[in-house]
Write an enzyme that holds these catalytic residues in place. Structure first.
Site: not given
Length: 338
Positions: A12, A50, A107, A193, A246, A257-258, A283
């Site tokens: 994405s 995506y 990241k 973050k 961020d 998504r986190n 991540e």
């Protein structure tokens, strides 16, 4: 006259950045290691997996050939998950020229080595190229960038000329790009973050309110700044786009998504089930392990990170993690930051 840019990673974020580059008149090769994804994007002129609903520019040419993407390009933008950074760099090393601008927009921190992404890339590509790598980071959901909604990010490098070149490559009236000389702080902020966003999602999943999330974000920012200071980052960076900016966007939006992964964990889902249902890399899970290791190594007190590590690695109950955080010994809010 536009440049030729290779975007390595057709997720994405890679697709959204390819759109920014195409809007600026650049010719973009959008590389995916999956042949079927490159073919699907070519067929539909859209990345349905995506970045659904966003029509791609004719300036964007999908490909599954790394050689084809990198050959004769003026700049190479790496946008792959942290776990794929070394492999992609190893594959592209022999294809690169000394005059190409190398940028990454990923990241994360690598577990075990505790390396930032630019450090990993430097190890794989060599010091001559590594000293010129630019990082692009900031509060930027791919979905909103794809819709051309106003977005601001930061670019940073050890080489100021490369920083300015990257700023010029991406800057337009919908995508504003700032520069920052603090490469360490920019990468640390972008990575950490994601950990705090997991925590924010867990808090929401448990049914806690705005008070809890505000506390989590604020104390999470303090943890980011403490580790950053230990690693010689500029503390002011964490008050900027790649720090608090961020952090806000990732902790408060369902685009994240986190946050979504944390929300499911808070509701009692098993981590393996969460990752399977997400269908994309989270991540923050991997970064939590790496940053916990860094906190132990440098003796930095990071209770939120440590609590999430216990939850992720040792399957500690989410509510117990929160209870333990709330029942820690008394301390001063500011003193331990100085």
């Amino acid at each position: 006259m536009g440049s030729k840019v290779a975007v390595l990673g057709a997720g994405s974020w890679g697709t959204a950045l390819a759109l920014v580059l195409a809007d600026n008149g650049h010719d973009v090769s959008l590389w995916s290691h999956r042949v079927e994804l490159a073919e699907q994007i070519t067929q539909h002129n859209e990345n349905k997996q995506y970045l659904l609903g966003v029509t791609l520019s004719e300036n964007i040419v999908p490909t599954s050939s790394l050689d084809e993407a990198v050959h004769n390009s003026d700049a190479v933008l790496v946008v792959v998950p942290t776990k794929a950074i070394r492999s992609v760099c190893q594959q592209m090393k022999s294809l690169l020229r000394q005059d190409q601008l190398i940028i990454h927009a990923s990241k994360g921190i690598e577990p075990s080595s505790n390396k930032r992404i630019s450090e990993m890339m430097t190890e794989e590509l060599g010091e001559d190229i590594g000293g010129n790598i630019v990082v692009l980071s900031g509060p930027s959901h791919a979905e909103e960038v794809g819709m051309r909604q106003p977005t601001t990010v930061t670019v940073s490098s050890l080489n100021q000329e490369c920083t300015i070149a990257a700023q010029d490559l991406f800057m337009n009236d919908k995508f504003r790009v700032y520069t920052n000389q603090d490469l360490i702080g920019v990468e640390i902020g972008g990575a950490l973050k994601n950990i705090i966003a997991l925590g924010a999602g867990i808090s929401d999943g448990l049914g806690y309110g705005d008070n809890a999330k505000a506390a989590l974000i604020t104390r999470g920012l303090a943890e980011m700044a403490k580790l950053g200071k230990t690693l010689n980052a500029n503390p002011l960076t964490f008050a900027g786009l790649t720090g608090v900016g961020d952090l806000i966007v990732t902790c408060t939006s369902q685009h994240s998504r986190n946050w979504r992964a944390g929300n499911m964990l808070g509701k009692g889902y098993d981590l393996d089930d969460v990752l399977e249902q997400m269908g994309m890399v989270v991540e923050g899970v991997r970064t939590t392990e790496a940053v916990y290791q860094m906190a132990q190594k440098y003796h930095v007190d990071m209770p939120i990170t440590s609590g999430l590590y216990e939850l992720i690695v040792h399957e500690k109950d989410p509510k117990r993690v929160v209870d333990d955080l709330m029942n820690r010994g008394k301390t001063d809010e500011i003193e331990h930051l100085t």
